[in-house]
Design a protein around this motif. Structure first.
Motif, PDB file in Angstrom:
ATOM      1  N   UNK A  98      -4.077   0.539   1.332  1.00  0.00           N
ATOM      2  CA  UNK A  98      -2.926  -0.704   1.080  1.00  0.00           C
ATOM      3  C   UNK A  98      -2.687  -0.748  -0.274  1.00  0.00           C
ATOM      4  N   UNK A 101      -0.402   1.800  -1.853  1.00  0.00           N
ATOM      5  CA  UNK A 101       0.980   1.591  -1.490  1.00  0.00           C
ATOM      6  C   UNK A 101       1.599   0.554  -2.180  1.00  0.00           C
ATOM      7  N   UNK A 103       0.799  -2.807  -1.876  1.00  0.00           N
ATOM      8  CA  UNK A 103       0.595  -3.950  -0.996  1.00  0.00           C
ATOM      9  C   UNK A 103      -0.262  -5.009  -2.025  1.00  0.00           C
ATOM     10  N   UNK A 125       4.474  -8.626   1.887  1.00  0.00           N
ATOM     11  CA  UNK A 125       4.393  -7.250   2.154  1.00  0.00           C
ATOM     12  C   UNK A 125       4.775  -7.009   3.622  1.00  0.00           C
TER      13      UNK A 125
END
Lengths: 141, 141
Positions: A98, A101, A103, A125
């Motif tokens: 996560x 990416x 987040x 998010x």
């Protein structure tokens, strides 16, 4: 990273005891489908789980002055849906995927109400939804 | 009257298309786990379902000026958890049992996104949570 089972829907309430009476009297939940109410002082909450055939509802009541639930109940005095929790096989793998990416993971993984590691992903998010990820309890399902 | 399966969690979003990109890119949902987005003009919404191993998420976007979702998004501009839907064997039996206990049923049973009868129970009866009841689709589970 892939969402697993919907472990529970988290519902903030001013009083777990009062909410449980509603789930029993109006929605037919029986006493053996309700876990004892537990205090989790390090998280500033009391929790009780209501078993549904394929999932659970987690009732959450503030515990202590610093409870993160107070702010939610100020905005939603009657209570309301607070978060959704999905299972993942490994919390650190999920966290790293996560984060890679972009987040925002809120704090470090910690032990949750089911005794396995959990984390929370910031609602920004997920289009306003607070998402909890928890490691699947061993031996379950 | 007894709550059955947690059929889905309803999540209001400003844009289903944008939200689906998030569920795919961040949460690993694949295209075949997403239903086509459907317009339901009589309810003032567009909906798409995301399949989770044991349940579903229903993404809801306003359709038309009179959509009931506009008010929710005014309060929660990014989106948020809108309702929780449980299955029941018979919607009229559930309605009558709930009404007999003083619950406020919002409108008459109508056909929902899964093609079976649904109704909504006012959040004031469930500590701030909007609860949808739907008849279990025939042949499912």
């Amino acid at each position: 990273m892939k969402l697993g089972r919907l472990n529970h829907v988290g519902i903030a309430v001013p009083s777990i005891a009062v909410a449980l009476e509603t789930y029993k009297s109006l929605y037919g939940v029986s006493d053996d489908e309700i876990t004892p109410t537990r205090e989790m002082p390090e998280q500033g909450v009391k929790v009780a789980f209501v078993t549904i055939p394929n999932s659970q509802l987690e009732l959450i009541e503030p515990l202590g002055d610093a409870s993160p639930i107070h702010k939610f109940l100020e905005k939603n005095p009657a209570g309301g849906q607070h978060h959704v929790c999905f299972e993942v096989p490994d919390i650190y793998t999920a966290r790293d995927a996560m984060r890679a990416k972009g987040a925002m993971i809120m704090g470090e993984p910690r032990i949750g109400a089911h005794g396995t590691l959990i984390l929370f992903v910031h609602p920004k998010n997920s289009h306003g939804v607070l998402i909890e990820l928890m490691e699947t309890p061993k031996g379950s399902h």
